[in-house]
Design a protein around this motif. Sequence first.
Motif, PDB file in Angstrom:
ATOM      1  N   THR A  38       0.811  -1.220   0.000  1.00  0.00           N
ATOM      2  CA  THR A  38       0.000   0.000   0.000  1.00  0.00           C
ATOM      3  C   THR A  38       0.850   1.278   0.000  1.00  0.00           C
ATOM      4  O   THR A  38       0.496   2.265  -0.645  1.00  0.00           O
ATOM      5  CB  THR A  38      -0.915   0.010   1.237  1.00  0.00           C
ATOM      6  N   ASN A  39       1.983   1.258   0.710  1.00  0.00           N
ATOM      7  CA  ASN A  39       2.768   2.497   0.817  1.00  0.00           C
ATOM      8  C   ASN A  39       3.431   2.912  -0.490  1.00  0.00           C
ATOM      9  O   ASN A  39       4.002   3.987  -0.593  1.00  0.00           O
ATOM     10  CB  ASN A  39       3.792   2.407   1.969  1.00  0.00           C
ATOM     11  N   THR A  40       3.360   2.080  -1.528  1.00  0.00           N
ATOM     12  CA  THR A  40       3.908   2.449  -2.842  1.00  0.00           C
ATOM     13  C   THR A  40       2.818   2.878  -3.826  1.00  0.00           C
ATOM     14  O   THR A  40       3.131   3.325  -4.934  1.00  0.00           O
ATOM     15  CB  THR A  40       4.670   1.258  -3.463  1.00  0.00           C
ATOM     16  N   GLU A  42       2.708   6.782  -5.230  1.00  0.00           N
ATOM     17  CA  GLU A  42       3.723   7.146  -6.214  1.00  0.00           C
ATOM     18  C   GLU A  42       3.501   6.434  -7.541  1.00  0.00           C
ATOM     19  O   GLU A  42       3.616   7.023  -8.616  1.00  0.00           O
ATOM     20  CB  GLU A  42       5.118   6.815  -5.659  1.00  0.00           C
ATOM     21  N   LEU A  43       3.169   5.162  -7.481  1.00  0.00           N
ATOM     22  CA  LEU A  43       2.973   4.411  -8.727  1.00  0.00           C
ATOM     23  C   LEU A  43       1.761   4.917  -9.511  1.00  0.00           C
ATOM     24  O   LEU A  43       1.790   4.977 -10.749  1.00  0.00           O
ATOM     25  CB  LEU A  43       2.838   2.912  -8.429  1.00  0.00           C
ATOM     26  N   ILE A  44       0.707   5.270  -8.791  1.00  0.00           N
ATOM     27  CA  ILE A  44      -0.461   5.848  -9.482  1.00  0.00           C
ATOM     28  C   ILE A  44      -0.061   7.152 -10.177  1.00  0.00           C
ATOM     29  O   ILE A  44      -0.396   7.377 -11.351  1.00  0.00           O
ATOM     30  CB  ILE A  44      -1.614   6.111  -8.478  1.00  0.00           C
ATOM     31  N   GLN A  45       0.676   8.003  -9.434  1.00  0.00           N
ATOM     32  CA  GLN A  45       1.115   9.282 -10.009  1.00  0.00           C
ATOM     33  C   GLN A  45       1.898   9.072 -11.303  1.00  0.00           C
ATOM     34  O   GLN A  45       1.624   9.699 -12.337  1.00  0.00           O
ATOM     35  CB  GLN A  45       2.029  10.028  -9.003  1.00  0.00           C
ATOM     36  N   GLU A  56      -2.918  11.604   0.198  1.00  0.00           N
ATOM     37  CA  GLU A  56      -2.391  10.869  -0.967  1.00  0.00           C
ATOM     38  C   GLU A  56      -3.503  10.545  -1.954  1.00  0.00           C
ATOM     39  O   GLU A  56      -3.316  10.600  -3.178  1.00  0.00           O
ATOM     40  CB  GLU A  56      -1.746   9.552  -0.519  1.00  0.00           C
ATOM     41  N   ALA A  57      -4.647  10.178  -1.413  1.00  0.00           N
ATOM     42  CA  ALA A  57      -5.776   9.822  -2.279  1.00  0.00           C
ATOM     43  C   ALA A  57      -6.224  11.032  -3.100  1.00  0.00           C
ATOM     44  O   ALA A  57      -6.460  10.922  -4.308  1.00  0.00           O
ATOM     45  CB  ALA A  57      -6.935   9.295  -1.440  1.00  0.00           C
ATOM     46  N   ASP A  58      -6.329  12.172  -2.424  1.00  0.00           N
ATOM     47  CA  ASP A  58      -6.732  13.397  -3.131  1.00  0.00           C
ATOM     48  C   ASP A  58      -5.763  13.727  -4.264  1.00  0.00           C
ATOM     49  O   ASP A  58      -6.173  14.084  -5.367  1.00  0.00           O
ATOM     50  CB  ASP A  58      -6.791  14.577  -2.139  1.00  0.00           C
ATOM     51  N   GLU A  59      -4.462  13.618  -3.971  1.00  0.00           N
ATOM     52  CA  GLU A  59      -3.450  13.917  -4.989  1.00  0.00           C
ATOM     53  C   GLU A  59      -3.522  12.919  -6.148  1.00  0.00           C
ATOM     54  O   GLU A  59      -3.420  13.292  -7.316  1.00  0.00           O
ATOM     55  CB  GLU A  59      -2.058  13.901  -4.360  1.00  0.00           C
ATOM     56  N   ALA A  60      -3.754  11.659  -5.794  1.00  0.00           N
ATOM     57  CA  ALA A  60      -3.864  10.627  -6.845  1.00  0.00           C
ATOM     58  C   ALA A  60      -5.051  10.924  -7.745  1.00  0.00           C
ATOM     59  O   ALA A  60      -4.949  10.870  -8.975  1.00  0.00           O
ATOM     60  CB  ALA A  60      -3.997   9.245  -6.209  1.00  0.00           C
ATOM     61  N   ILE A  61      -6.166  11.244  -7.110  1.00  0.00           N
ATOM     62  CA  ILE A  61      -7.379  11.536  -7.879  1.00  0.00           C
ATOM     63  C   ILE A  61      -7.141  12.707  -8.833  1.00  0.00           C
ATOM     64  O   ILE A  61      -7.510  12.670 -10.015  1.00  0.00           O
ATOM     65  CB  ILE A  61      -8.558  11.843  -6.927  1.00  0.00           C
TER      66      ILE A  61
END
Lengths: 304, 304, 304, 304
Positions: free
Chosen positions: D42-44, D47-50, D71-76
């Motif tokens: 989960t902790n990766t 970054e991988l989504i980005q 992190e979720a907001d940034e990924a979205i």
Amino acid sequence: VDPLVERAESVAIELGVKRWTASVEDVFHDTNIDAVIIATPTNTHAELIQRAARYKKHIFVEKPLTQDVQEADEAIQTIHENQVSCQVGFMRRFDPAYQEAKRRILAGDIGEPIYFKAISRDPGSPPPAFIKHSGGIFLDMSIHDYDMARYLMGAEVTSVAAHGKILVNSFMEEFNDVDQAITYLTFSTGAAGDVEGSRNAHYGYDIRAEVVGTEGTLFIGSLQHHDVHILNRKGCTHDLIPAFPERFKDAFYLEMVHFIDCLRKGEKPSVTEVDGKKALEIAVATKCAFETGKSVTLSDRVKV
Amino acid sequence: VDPLVERAESVAIELGVKRWTASVEDVFHDTNIDAVIIATPTNTHAELIQRAARYKKHIFVEKPLTQDVQEADEAIQTIHENQVSCQVGFMRRFDPAYQEAKRRILAGDIGEPIYFKAISRDPGSPPPAFIKHSGGIFLDMSIHDYDMARYLMGAEVTSVAAHGKILVNSFMEEFNDVDQAITYLTFSTGAAGDVEGSRNAHYGYDIRAEVVGTEGTLFIGSLQHHDVHILNRKGCTHDLIPAFPERFKDAFYLEMVHFIDCLRKGEKPSVTEVDGKKALEIAVATKCAFETGKSVTLSDRVKV
Amino acid sequence: VDPLVERAESVAIELGVKRWTASVEDVFHDTNIDAVIIATPTNTHAELIQRAARYKKHIFVEKPLTQDVQEADEAIQTIHENQVSCQVGFMRRFDPAYQEAKRRILAGDIGEPIYFKAISRDPGSPPPAFIKHSGGIFLDMSIHDYDMARYLMGAEVTSVAAHGKILVNSFMEEFNDVDQAITYLTFSTGAAGDVEGSRNAHYGYDIRAEVVGTEGTLFIGSLQHHDVHILNRKGCTHDLIPAFPERFKDAFYLEMVHFIDCLRKGEKPSVTEVDGKKALEIAVATKCAFETGKSVTLSDRVKV
Amino acid sequence: VDPLVERAESVAIELGVKRWTASVEDVFHDTNIDAVIIATPTNTHAELIQRAARYKKHIFVEKPLTQDVQEADEAIQTIHENQVSCQVGFMRRFDPAYQEAKRRILAGDIGEPIYFKAISRDPGSPPPAFIKHSGGIFLDMSIHDYDMARYLMGAEVTSVAAHGKILVNSFMEEFNDVDQAITYLTFSTGAAGDVEGSRNAHYGYDIRAEVVGTEGTLFIGSLQHHDVHILNRKGCTHDLIPAFPERFKDAFYLEMVHFIDCLRKGEKPSVTEVDGKKALEIAVATKCAFETGKSVTLSDRVKV
């Protein structure tokens, strides 16, 4: 009443009954007694029914009604002549599940019944002494299912065929009996059915029925005893109904309530000497079919 | 006994009881009467227990034992001083499924119990008039599950937390009651559990319990009423247990058999005024936990 | 391959297959093709097996193997002479439930199997055009249960008797077929069994089996489709398996995996042309038993 | 892709995949690759989504979406900016039972959903090394039920409360985690619910859900693995689902079919990064509620 008066006494005390006797005459002559329960061996039913009826006692008699159809006819005649009531011990008719099934069928919930399927499996065979005088698996055991077939299908059985084998209890050979049998039935409505009887359900007492209808189908028959499941690494387990007293506890009670209730209200019981005779006829025909290996038509041999 | 003597009379006739009265004094003064059944509203329990005990009558009292813990303590003291027996109406203890579950747990079949889970759902809410004096969902309903928690877990409850909401019956707001609630429990053994109570099971009477153990897990709770399945194009359907009299018919009968049997043998009932008080304590603590939104530790507030 | 090349094409496209043809010759002559699947009408099986085997193609053939026992014998001979593999489409052998049942029986969990019971009910009859060439209920339908009888009982069938009737589909009279039938079987081990076949399960696709053993008994056959129960005032309902593609989805896939896997490893499939012939023999004997009303002994008429 | 190239190679061979690599860069730079599956710790994820999104790869990511809500907001945001698709691995949404349940609810078969109840029990705890980085029982385990709560109730969770204990796995104390927990939920519709999570179901993998509605109630969750029952003197036993691969075999397959299908059709997956974030918010709020012993209102802390 028990020929062994000590046994009569001990049961009377257990049940809180104040009188007991070794002589059935005492009962017949007692004008305070309205009705008798005949729970003796089958070969004594005919004579006891005759005498009880002549003494104007109402009668509850265990199944089968009599040993053969001629005895049944004579019993029916005497019962009618003396205008007494007679209820036969087909207790399944009073089981809440079978009653609900009948109610649903009458309500039209499955349309027209077209196939009847029943399984009756005992956890083991009774001892040879019992089997010897039992009349065989069709008269002793499947007769319950023949009565249920008539009850649930709302139709008379018109022909039977039968097959069976000894699978476990080799002693039965001596008595021309088998411990697993199947009966194939046809009904007056054009329906058909099959009935399995077995003495080999070492796992418990397994009584099931199905009625396939044109609009719906109905299953009766949980095998579960206590409403408890144990789950562990081996799986999920529930216990099974061990024997008939557990399965039909309510039915045995309710059939007696019905008998007494009918006497009080002056009504005819819902399952009578005529039902007793009809189930007997099916059983006798099935035994004949089994022994000859041929289908037997009931209308040929039955004159009610 | 009923203050409306006509009601007493009609019930007496229905049950074949020869005497009835509008005055409880008649019962207390009658030295032929050994025991009384208290099935009055909860707010009268304390006084009736006190009086019955002083008249040396043995007592069967419906749950909850009393309205509050102080009343319960006083009742217990009087019962002990007068050396009478007292059985509380936690009928589930006499239900064959719960008894079998207890037997299996004592036999070690599930190892050490570590989690208790219960669901009690009524098919609908009682009317406002009943809810008003019921003490709320925790005292009126979940108290059965608190007793089962103690019984099946073989442990005392040490803390409670609770949550709940009105989901259907808005009238409950007036009485600070809810129609759906959950209680979280911890036990003296380190175990935990949860209890759901609901008035919203429009589909029937839904009573279930699970005990998770270290070696096995145990489920109680069939929802099925008649043992009949109807199959058609819409699927396979069985009916559901409509209400508590159907679900606990045997249990209501067996708890009374036990009460009388204990009196005859001079034995203490298996579920007494002390059990009544302990379940009450849990319910009272839960109500407090629900109202404050905080966990409540029972050892803090309970001195037996 | 389909004589209607457009149909071959559309299926090929749907499945992502790159080649299609109207001529089976194209397949036989293609040396890159190792194996063929014969899923044509039964009356073409014998010739296609003969040709495929002579072209050294391994064969997967749908049940029944051939139309009659003589064709089966000739097919077996050609298969053996050409040393090709042949798997018959008794997909139930690959169903996880039947496989687990077999595993449990081999593990001794039920002791010696003494009774086999099977029910196969279709939700309705295929159209007259299909029934006409189907070979009748015993060859078309009960043959699956005859194969399961051999598989689960670990024994050969030694005699059969059969009964049946048209209950719903009167058009079958023209083809001497019935829509409900029962077969009584005896086995080489002394065991017995019965098989019900029906076209009248309007409620769904109902496939069940039981094996009664001396130490345990085994049931296969959930009727439930989705793992969802809906509870309301009418009861608790789950849907039913509508038809064979839903019931045997995994089995159809796994039998093909097994076929290909065996080819890759050079192993013989677990269900071969010999199993195909034996089930056919039972079906043919049962049809004969049904038509004559007499038991038919298989050892009398079968020479493998 | 696996940093241990040998592991990548062996999996590639097992699955018949022609290329493998130790470097995720190889994938990102390959313009023939349209989409990636992120199944790393989960902790990766964040970054991988980005990176995947910036390389215009469509994304399938295992749950939970990210470690925390920021992190979720940034990924979205990155997903949206790069106009790629993202599906989160809530495979239960593709389980046939949950899908059928949703279909029935949408069809109005249970009226308005008013209570959600879920149980998720694992057969045992993962090892300490996993628990350490798991985020705890609410983020790792109950998150599946939070997603199901939203899916089946058709509503957002508005507040949570939570309780839990270590009942078996004392090592969890070090990580402030528990092995049995309960979450109480309220919904935007006024409904409520509870979710039990447990690592202590030594008997198997036990996943159940109930939705109580105003007109009907719905149960999901068979515990049975093979469709085989063994009956003997000890009772009737079926095996239990051992672990999640058996329970959700179809769901894992179908979620991947859906992902690819959506890519092919240019459609948005039915369960996206937004659903991933919402379930994460509930889990984070629940963890907070558990640690503080207080209810946590989601609308206070959540701004989507």
